[in-house]
Design a protein around this motif. Structure first.
Motif, mmCIF file in Angstrom:
data_model
loop_
_atom_site.group_PDB
_atom_site.id
_atom_site.type_symbol
_atom_site.label_atom_id
_atom_site.label_comp_id
_atom_site.label_asym_id
_atom_site.label_seq_id
_atom_site.Cartn_x
_atom_site.Cartn_y
_atom_site.Cartn_z
ATOM 1 N N PRO A 88 3.883 9.084 4.273
ATOM 2 C CA PRO A 88 4.642 9.899 5.070
ATOM 3 C C PRO A 88 6.121 9.557 5.610
ATOM 4 C CG PRO A 88 2.855 8.819 6.299
ATOM 5 C CD PRO A 88 2.775 8.580 5.054
ATOM 6 N N ASP A 89 6.325 8.193 5.322
ATOM 7 C CA ASP A 89 7.795 7.618 5.512
ATOM 8 C C ASP A 89 8.847 8.176 4.494
ATOM 9 O OD1 ASP A 89 6.834 6.317 7.652
ATOM 10 O OD2 ASP A 89 7.361 4.382 6.858
ATOM 11 N N ASP A 90 8.276 8.761 3.229
ATOM 12 C CA ASP A 90 9.125 9.244 2.154
ATOM 13 C C ASP A 90 9.157 10.873 2.263
ATOM 14 O OD1 ASP A 90 9.999 6.935 1.199
ATOM 15 O OD2 ASP A 90 9.568 7.508 -0.989
ATOM 16 N N LEU A 91 8.745 11.636 3.561
ATOM 17 C CA LEU A 91 8.941 12.860 3.473
ATOM 18 C C LEU A 91 10.215 13.473 3.639
ATOM 19 C CD1 LEU A 91 5.977 14.050 5.893
ATOM 20 C CD2 LEU A 91 6.355 14.945 3.368
ATOM 21 N N PRO A 92 11.299 12.775 4.172
ATOM 22 C CA PRO A 92 12.641 13.294 4.331
ATOM 23 C C PRO A 92 13.130 13.221 2.534
ATOM 24 C CG PRO A 92 12.419 11.791 5.912
ATOM 25 C CD PRO A 92 11.040 11.469 5.336
ATOM 26 N N LEU A 93 13.021 12.343 1.876
ATOM 27 C CA LEU A 93 13.379 12.493 0.286
ATOM 28 C C LEU A 93 12.572 13.277 -0.432
ATOM 29 C CD1 LEU A 93 13.297 8.718 -0.531
ATOM 30 C CD2 LEU A 93 15.250 10.280 -0.750
ATOM 31 N N TRP A 94 11.000 13.494 -0.284
ATOM 32 C CA TRP A 94 10.261 14.685 -0.642
ATOM 33 C C TRP A 94 11.118 16.192 -0.455
ATOM 34 C CZ3 TRP A 94 5.720 15.332 -3.646
ATOM 35 C CH2 TRP A 94 5.340 16.696 -3.533
ATOM 36 N N LYS A 95 11.426 16.305 0.891
ATOM 37 C CA LYS A 95 12.089 17.365 1.130
ATOM 38 C C LYS A 95 13.146 17.914 0.453
ATOM 39 C CE LYS A 95 9.600 17.711 5.707
ATOM 40 N NZ LYS A 95 9.717 17.594 7.104
ATOM 41 N N GLN A 96 14.022 16.817 0.087
ATOM 42 C CA GLN A 96 15.256 16.886 -0.661
ATOM 43 C C GLN A 96 14.956 17.758 -2.005
ATOM 44 O OE1 GLN A 96 17.621 13.559 -1.093
ATOM 45 N NE2 GLN A 96 17.835 13.085 0.765
ATOM 46 N N THR A 97 13.917 17.620 -2.736
ATOM 47 C CA THR A 97 13.341 18.026 -4.095
ATOM 48 C C THR A 97 12.571 18.953 -3.849
ATOM 49 O OG1 THR A 97 13.598 15.857 -4.854
ATOM 50 C CG2 THR A 97 12.325 17.504 -6.256
ATOM 51 N N HIS A 98 11.423 19.262 -2.887
ATOM 52 C CA HIS A 98 10.518 20.380 -2.644
ATOM 53 C C HIS A 98 10.600 20.794 -1.133
ATOM 54 C CE1 HIS A 98 9.041 19.443 -6.571
ATOM 55 N NE2 HIS A 98 8.628 18.246 -6.404
ATOM 56 N N ASP A 100 10.105 23.497 0.504
ATOM 57 C CA ASP A 100 9.246 24.526 0.633
ATOM 58 C C ASP A 100 7.795 24.199 0.393
ATOM 59 O OD1 ASP A 100 11.342 26.170 1.502
ATOM 60 O OD2 ASP A 100 11.711 26.727 -0.744
ATOM 61 N N ARG A 101 7.408 22.921 0.040
ATOM 62 C CA ARG A 101 6.084 22.613 -0.363
ATOM 63 C C ARG A 101 5.909 21.016 0.015
ATOM 64 N NH1 ARG A 101 1.648 19.932 -2.514
ATOM 65 N NH2 ARG A 101 0.605 21.214 -3.877
ATOM 66 N N VAL A 102 4.964 20.633 0.911
ATOM 67 C CA VAL A 102 4.498 19.558 1.690
ATOM 68 C C VAL A 102 3.693 18.875 0.429
ATOM 69 C CG1 VAL A 102 5.384 20.158 3.796
ATOM 70 C CG2 VAL A 102 3.011 20.299 3.330
ATOM 71 N N PRO A 103 3.443 17.738 0.804
ATOM 72 C CA PRO A 103 2.378 16.894 -0.146
ATOM 73 C C PRO A 103 0.920 17.385 0.646
ATOM 74 C CG PRO A 103 3.906 15.326 0.295
ATOM 75 C CD PRO A 103 4.229 16.705 1.241
ATOM 76 N N ASP A 104 -0.162 17.163 -0.128
ATOM 77 C CA ASP A 104 -1.610 17.635 0.574
ATOM 78 C C ASP A 104 -1.972 16.429 1.469
ATOM 79 O OD1 ASP A 104 -1.605 20.169 -1.165
ATOM 80 O OD2 ASP A 104 -1.565 18.608 -2.840
#
Length: 209
Positions: A88-98, A100-104
């Motif tokens: 979860p600490d990488d969610l800010p980075l994830w949201k830069q690429t995706h 509209d779609r969160v990890p499962d």
């Protein structure tokens, strides 16, 4: 059936902080003839799905959320039904690429993922990214290090969300404590071993890699 490690190299673009670089990424598939997990779904979901060869995909494990390691994860998840797992600490980075779609699902330090009779233990190793993890598979004498540790030193820490002293602590405390014969299978480039890298820690610190 004994678990094995399959290796695929995919090519694409790494983008962060306004820059773009062409990169080749290692995609690791751990499993047997029936089931597998994918470590870092990079660039080409179709190529990764083809490499699975019809095996049941149990999970798509993200070592961190830089775009070149996760850009194909949603498409691969859609094609296979497998969950995408990220610290979860990488969610800010994830949201830069995706956005509209969160990890499962979330990865947590010490979590164990079972596939094909082998265990992958999650090691939280921040520094290259806040939620960077490595996956230690003692039964395969292997650690999958993403961009935390490469042949020749730590992953880059010169961009947003990264921190050199933190990556050094992660490598020293979490990775160099593993058996010296452990194979280090990286996010880019050639593999190495813990024993080959351990003697160079002080050198990395001195040059502020």
């Amino acid at each position: 059936m004994t678990a094995r490690i399959d290796h695929l190299v995919t090519s694409g673009t790494f983008a962060l902080d306004g820059g773009e670089w062409d990169v080749d990424n290692n995609v690791w598939i751990v499993g047997d003839d029936t089931e597998a997990v994918v470590i870092d779904a990079a660039h080409d979901a179709a190529a990764i799905e083809a490499a699975l060869g019809g095996r049941t995909l149990r999970a798509i494990i993200c070592t961190h959320a830089h775009n070149d390691h996760i850009d194909a994860a949603p498409a691969l998840a859609e094609a296979t039904g497998a969950p995408v797992l990220l610290h979860p600490d990488d969610l800010p980075l994830w949201k830069q690429t995706h956005p509209d779609r969160v990890p499962d699902g979330e990865l947590a330090d010490g979590q164990e993922i079972q596939v094909a009779g082998t265990t992958l233990t999650v090691l939280h190793t921040p520094g290259h990214a806040p939620g960077a993890v490595c996956l230690y598979a003692p039964g395969l004498s292997t650690v999958f290090t993403g961009d935390t540790l490469f042949q020749g030193g730590p992953g880059a820490t010169g961009r947003s969300f990264s921190h050199f002293p933190t990556i050094v602590d992660s490598i020293r405390d979490r990775l160099l404590a593993l058996p010296s014969e452990t194979a280090v299978r990286t996010g880019h480039g050639d593999a190495t071993t813990i024993g080959a890298e351990a003697p160079h820690l002080d050198e990395w610190i001195a040059r502020g890699h």
